[in-house]
Design a protein around this motif. Sequence first.
Motif, PDB file in Angstrom:
ATOM      1  N   GLU A 177      10.584   8.513  -2.773  1.00 49.73           N
ATOM      2  CA  GLU A 177       9.170   8.786  -3.081  1.00 49.73           C
ATOM      3  C   GLU A 177       8.520   7.622  -3.807  1.00 49.73           C
ATOM      4  N   ILE A 178       9.218   7.056  -4.784  1.00 40.63           N
ATOM      5  CA  ILE A 178       8.606   6.030  -5.620  1.00 40.63           C
ATOM      6  C   ILE A 178       8.599   4.665  -4.950  1.00 40.63           C
ATOM      7  N   THR A 179       9.669   4.343  -4.220  1.00 42.47           N
ATOM      8  CA  THR A 179       9.762   3.003  -3.616  1.00 42.47           C
ATOM      9  C   THR A 179       9.404   2.997  -2.141  1.00 42.47           C
ATOM     10  N   SER A 180       9.158   4.183  -1.568  1.00 39.21           N
ATOM     11  CA  SER A 180       8.799   4.314  -0.158  1.00 39.21           C
ATOM     12  C   SER A 180       9.890   3.795   0.766  1.00 39.21           C
ATOM     13  N   MET A 181      11.145   3.978   0.363  1.00 40.36           N
ATOM     14  CA  MET A 181      12.238   3.647   1.273  1.00 40.36           C
ATOM     15  C   MET A 181      12.364   4.735   2.328  1.00 40.36           C
ATOM     16  N   ARG A 182      12.642   4.324   3.555  1.00 37.53           N
ATOM     17  CA  ARG A 182      12.785   5.269   4.659  1.00 37.53           C
ATOM     18  C   ARG A 182      14.117   6.010   4.539  1.00 37.53           C
ATOM     19  N   VAL A 183      14.067   7.316   4.711  1.00 38.57           N
ATOM     20  CA  VAL A 183      15.248   8.161   4.605  1.00 38.57           C
ATOM     21  C   VAL A 183      15.554   8.746   5.979  1.00 38.57           C
ATOM     22  N   GLU A 184      16.832   8.696   6.372  1.00 41.39           N
ATOM     23  CA  GLU A 184      17.283   9.351   7.600  1.00 41.39           C
ATOM     24  C   GLU A 184      18.241  10.477   7.218  1.00 41.39           C
ATOM     25  N   TYR A 185      18.078  11.627   7.860  1.00 37.66           N
ATOM     26  CA  TYR A 185      18.889  12.795   7.553  1.00 37.66           C
ATOM     27  C   TYR A 185      19.867  13.094   8.679  1.00 37.66           C
ATOM     28  N   GLU A 186      20.914  13.862   8.330  1.00 41.43           N
ATOM     29  CA  GLU A 186      21.872  14.347   9.316  1.00 41.43           C
ATOM     30  C   GLU A 186      22.327  15.725   8.876  1.00 41.43           C
ATOM     31  N   PRO A 187      22.817  16.539   9.816  1.00 47.52           N
ATOM     32  CA  PRO A 187      23.275  17.877   9.420  1.00 47.52           C
ATOM     33  C   PRO A 187      24.506  17.779   8.533  1.00 47.52           C
ATOM     34  N   GLY A 188      24.520  18.573   7.475  1.00 51.38           N
ATOM     35  CA  GLY A 188      25.685  18.646   6.597  1.00 51.38           C
ATOM     36  C   GLY A 188      26.368  19.991   6.734  1.00 51.38           C
ATOM     37  N   ARG A 189      27.191  20.293   5.747  1.00 49.12           N
ATOM     38  CA  ARG A 189      27.875  21.576   5.773  1.00 49.12           C
ATOM     39  C   ARG A 189      26.875  22.721   5.672  1.00 49.12           C
ATOM     40  N   MET A 190      27.191  23.814   6.365  1.00 48.69           N
ATOM     41  CA  MET A 190      26.353  25.012   6.359  1.00 48.69           C
ATOM     42  C   MET A 190      24.938  24.693   6.840  1.00 48.69           C
ATOM     43  N   LEU A 196       0.832  -1.203   0.000  1.00 51.12           N
ATOM     44  CA  LEU A 196       0.000   0.000   0.000  1.00 51.12           C
ATOM     45  C   LEU A 196       0.868   1.256   0.000  1.00 51.12           C
ATOM     46  N   ASP A 197       1.907   1.235   0.813  1.00 52.12           N
ATOM     47  CA  ASP A 197       2.797   2.387   0.907  1.00 52.12           C
ATOM     48  C   ASP A 197       3.467   2.654  -0.440  1.00 52.12           C
ATOM     49  N   GLN A 198       3.998   1.593  -1.048  1.00 49.85           N
ATOM     50  CA  GLN A 198       4.720   1.777  -2.297  1.00 49.85           C
ATOM     51  C   GLN A 198       3.782   2.129  -3.458  1.00 49.85           C
ATOM     52  N   MET A 199       2.629   1.461  -3.512  1.00 50.29           N
ATOM     53  CA  MET A 199       1.720   1.734  -4.630  1.00 50.29           C
ATOM     54  C   MET A 199       1.080   3.115  -4.519  1.00 50.29           C
ATOM     55  N   ALA A 200       0.706   3.500  -3.294  1.00 48.05           N
ATOM     56  CA  ALA A 200       0.144   4.834  -3.114  1.00 48.05           C
ATOM     57  C   ALA A 200       1.200   5.894  -3.411  1.00 48.05           C
ATOM     58  N   ALA A 201       2.445   5.617  -3.035  1.00 48.97           N
ATOM     59  CA  ALA A 201       3.527   6.557  -3.341  1.00 48.97           C
ATOM     60  C   ALA A 201       3.691   6.705  -4.850  1.00 48.97           C
ATOM     61  N   TRP A 202       3.624   5.573  -5.565  1.00 53.91           N
ATOM     62  CA  TRP A 202       3.773   5.620  -7.021  1.00 53.91           C
ATOM     63  C   TRP A 202       2.643   6.440  -7.645  1.00 53.91           C
ATOM     64  N   LEU A 203       1.440   6.219  -7.176  1.00 53.69           N
ATOM     65  CA  LEU A 203       0.309   6.972  -7.722  1.00 53.69           C
ATOM     66  C   LEU A 203       0.411   8.457  -7.392  1.00 53.69           C
ATOM     67  N   ASP A 204       0.980   8.760  -6.227  1.00 57.32           N
ATOM     68  CA  ASP A 204       1.087  10.147  -5.814  1.00 57.32           C
ATOM     69  C   ASP A 204       2.089  10.906  -6.685  1.00 57.32           C
ATOM     70  N   VAL A 205       3.185  10.240  -7.072  1.00 56.22           N
ATOM     71  CA  VAL A 205       4.209  10.926  -7.881  1.00 56.22           C
ATOM     72  C   VAL A 205       3.980  10.719  -9.376  1.00 56.22           C
ATOM     73  N   THR A 206       2.924   9.997  -9.719  1.00 55.52           N
ATOM     74  CA  THR A 206       2.586   9.788 -11.128  1.00 55.52           C
ATOM     75  C   THR A 206       1.154  10.273 -11.341  1.00 55.52           C
ATOM     76  N   PRO A 207       0.952  11.595 -11.334  1.00 60.08           N
ATOM     77  CA  PRO A 207      -0.418  12.145 -11.343  1.00 60.08           C
ATOM     78  C   PRO A 207      -1.194  11.836 -12.608  1.00 60.08           C
ATOM     79  N   THR A 208      -0.500  11.473 -13.704  1.00 54.82           N
ATOM     80  CA  THR A 208      -1.218  11.185 -14.946  1.00 54.82           C
ATOM     81  C   THR A 208      -1.687   9.740 -15.019  1.00 54.82           C
ATOM     82  N   ALA A 209      -1.258   8.913 -14.062  1.00 49.52           N
ATOM     83  CA  ALA A 209      -1.620   7.493 -14.110  1.00 49.52           C
ATOM     84  C   ALA A 209      -3.122   7.328 -13.893  1.00 49.52           C
TER      85      ALA A 209
END
Length: 965
Positions: free
Chosen positions: A463-476, A352-365
Amino acid sequence: MTGRPGGERPHVTVVFAGQSESWAKWIEHQIRAAGRATTLVRWNPLLRPPATDALTGLLEAPGRILLLIDDWYERLGADRFEAWAAALREVLPAHRDRIAAVSITAQPLPEAVIALAPVELRGLRPEAARSRVLECAGIAAPTTLVALDRGPRFPDDLPEVWNAQRRNRRFTGRTRLLEQIHDTFAAAGPDGCSLALHGPGGIGKTQLALEYVHRFAGDYDIVWWVTAGSRVTAREQFAALAPQLGIEASGQLEPVIGAVRRELAGTARPWLLVLDGADAPEKVLDLIPEGRGHVLVTTLRAEWAAHTEAAVLVPPFRRSESVAFVGRRAARLTESEADGLAEAVEDMPLLLDQMAAWLDVTPTADVPGYIKDIRRGKPDRFGIVESRDYPESFQVAWAKTLNTLRDGAAPAWQLLNLLACFSPDVVPVRLLQTARHGDLPRPLAELVSEPSSWNTALRRLSEITSMRVEYEPGRMDIQRVSTLRMHRLFHRYVIGIQSPRDRERYSEAARKVLVTADPRDPASPANWARYAELIPHLKPSGALESEDDDVRDLVLNCIDYLRMRGEYRAGSWLSHQAVEHWRPVSGPTHRSVLVALHQQANMLRRLGHYSEAEAVGRDTLERLTAAGDARPIEVIRARDGLGGTLMALGRYDEARDLFEAAAERAAAELGGEDIPRTLTIRSNLAVALGLQGRYTDALALHRRILEARVELLGGKNPLTLYSALRTAWTLRLLGNCTEAMDIQGHNSRLHSQVLDRNHGQTLHAEHNLALCARRTGDLQFALAMMRKVREKLLSRRGSQDPDALMVSCDYAMLLRQLGRPDEARELAETTAALYEAQLGDSHPYAIGARANVGLLLRDAGELRAALAVTLRTRGRMARAVGPDHPWTLGCALNAAAVLALSGDTEAAAELGRDAAERAARTLGDSHGLTRDLRAGLALDRAGPSKTSETSERGRLYWDFEPQPI
């Protein structure tokens, strides 16, 4: 509403959705602390029909109603939200004086919710939030306020110890499961509880655990998340909790893990440990502490239910949960379309997560067409070979997702293929960013070098595969992606559809990335976290099968890291895998194969699998000898390694022969006797000489090595300190206890300065200092020092650790000397039994520890039992190490004493005379053991009238001291 007729206290009912329980409990505590009665009502609009009577039912509660507004409204879907908004507009005007609201959401509030005039709590200090809560509840601020630190922690404040991932703001539903987990833990009370969430891949176990962690964070002071799919990673991450608890974390992992477990078992602070993605229970069960805390396990394996107090089978979403989730993930879908999508993917959260993500980023589908394809399509229509491992609907859904990437986001598609060659649990994005330009295929190298393109590709992939992303502070202060988390089910699928050519191309790039990330110094503690990060990627990248020398060196460095950290079981597995893959293609005498075999034997020896270690070491040496053209260093290493195994097995003569041959060859081939490698082998030879009882020869060699190391390495190098320690140890064995004490006192201070106080070598130094103090008569100092060393070893390594057994053996004899016979006997018997179980009853250490028990039996007047033990141990020791060995002569002293005390002075004299003659030849006339044997012999020759339990004969004894190997 500040008072009522008759003095009745006004009542406040706090209404909240389940995900806001920590806020609700904090608000409840503030109201109660202000002297008002309150009731908590968990009320979830997702689970109720949107009708006016549902709201008026809440108004039946007495007093004021305080609504806790979070972002539940985002999960309702447009139609359901509008129905609830209409009900609220109808009810609110007539009851505005009884209803108040506070908001804890960071999201913009819709008009229907704004009508409640909620007071914002997020972002405030606790004092300001309390004032607003009391004002909304209609309570005048008390003149005396209860200290905020005496109640539940302010929900915006994380627990004191915390390492969980950020909250998934798209999490939906699962209210009953979350309440079940919470209620199970709460019911356990002070006994603590462990609970396993099990179910098939993609069912949402990790997200459920993560939501529990955030929703109920207020219940805990310690929350620690461990990625448990790999034993190495799990143990390293668990040990990383040590500094947070004030525990020194250095050296081997096992003692650190043990110290963390004991701290959690004994603390009164509430704690939660999450073991996410656990595989077989036996791989991580040894991480689970006792105590009043909670352990939450997520796993595919149902057998975890047998190892936890509770288990919950996580089902697919209920249809209403699926529809609500899709509505949040892809707002353009109608409720009917969301229902159709949920049916097509069988309410599986991952899909559900991956398919809904695909539909969300593919508005013409076309949504109905997409759902039809998933429900009825065949994978081969989308360029995918059908697999029996997944339902067809899953394969079609993933095929459409991957085709979108391939056709419309080529950089993201190439990146996905590369990421599939790493472990899915934590894909090492940072390693890709630090890779050399030539490590990656050209398009990806250019992508990584341009930050904006790189971040765009990662974001697109997420966005398309619904992989979880973790962030960290970078330069500036710019946020950058640090890690991606790919679901294992999806990871296996991507690997399965890769062509052999693509698989080899991308896995080769992954291996190059790993090689570049290798610090090439596994001995340095500064690099240990990096090696723990690299190890999970060795297998998926194909590093174990590689014939490339650099890749093999990476694997060997990882094995050496495991040895340094004391992770011998993992090291044994990894070295075995390396040997099994490399030997068939490179031959048994290839450099990398030989190093892996050497490490395998080393790991087996450390695990106590001495016979297996001997078999590996002997086979390696025989192959090298037969080859004729083997490199000298390989033969030297093989002899040295096998000698170490034989020393552990108690076969000291064979070990000495191997060390002598290795030292002679090393001096001839490597540049002399005083180069570091040769000095190490000669040091092993000196240890073997000492174990043979040749103390004078051992001392002379230790002193020569010490002088060479001072000249070569300096006086404070750890190897130099080790040689000084061995010199002092051997001096004490020769009876030169005053000189040994002087050397060891200085050596112990240097160990504490150069190495940490818990380092194994430092503990050996302090143990020898205690033994020196005992032999020079300072028993109270010896007691304090040895007790401290023993407590450290027991707390960090457990009672069966070789060093802990060695110190326990000596500590029992010190207790005997201090007049504490009951404690001494119990400890001596336990230690002897452990040695016998580990090494067998014919090993010299097991025999010597049992001889100490015989000494205590003699003290207790149990002469028959003492005689049996002392005679048996004397005979066994003679067979194990020879009749002239000091240990055999010591056993003879004890046996002769018991014979004399039993009245058989003739047999005592005969045994004593033979032992005294042998001691004079072996140790010299001035050695303490020779003198005691002669004194006993003189008493025995004097006849029975001179021998009794209170006589001088009764004070002559020898106790066994195991030696560190």
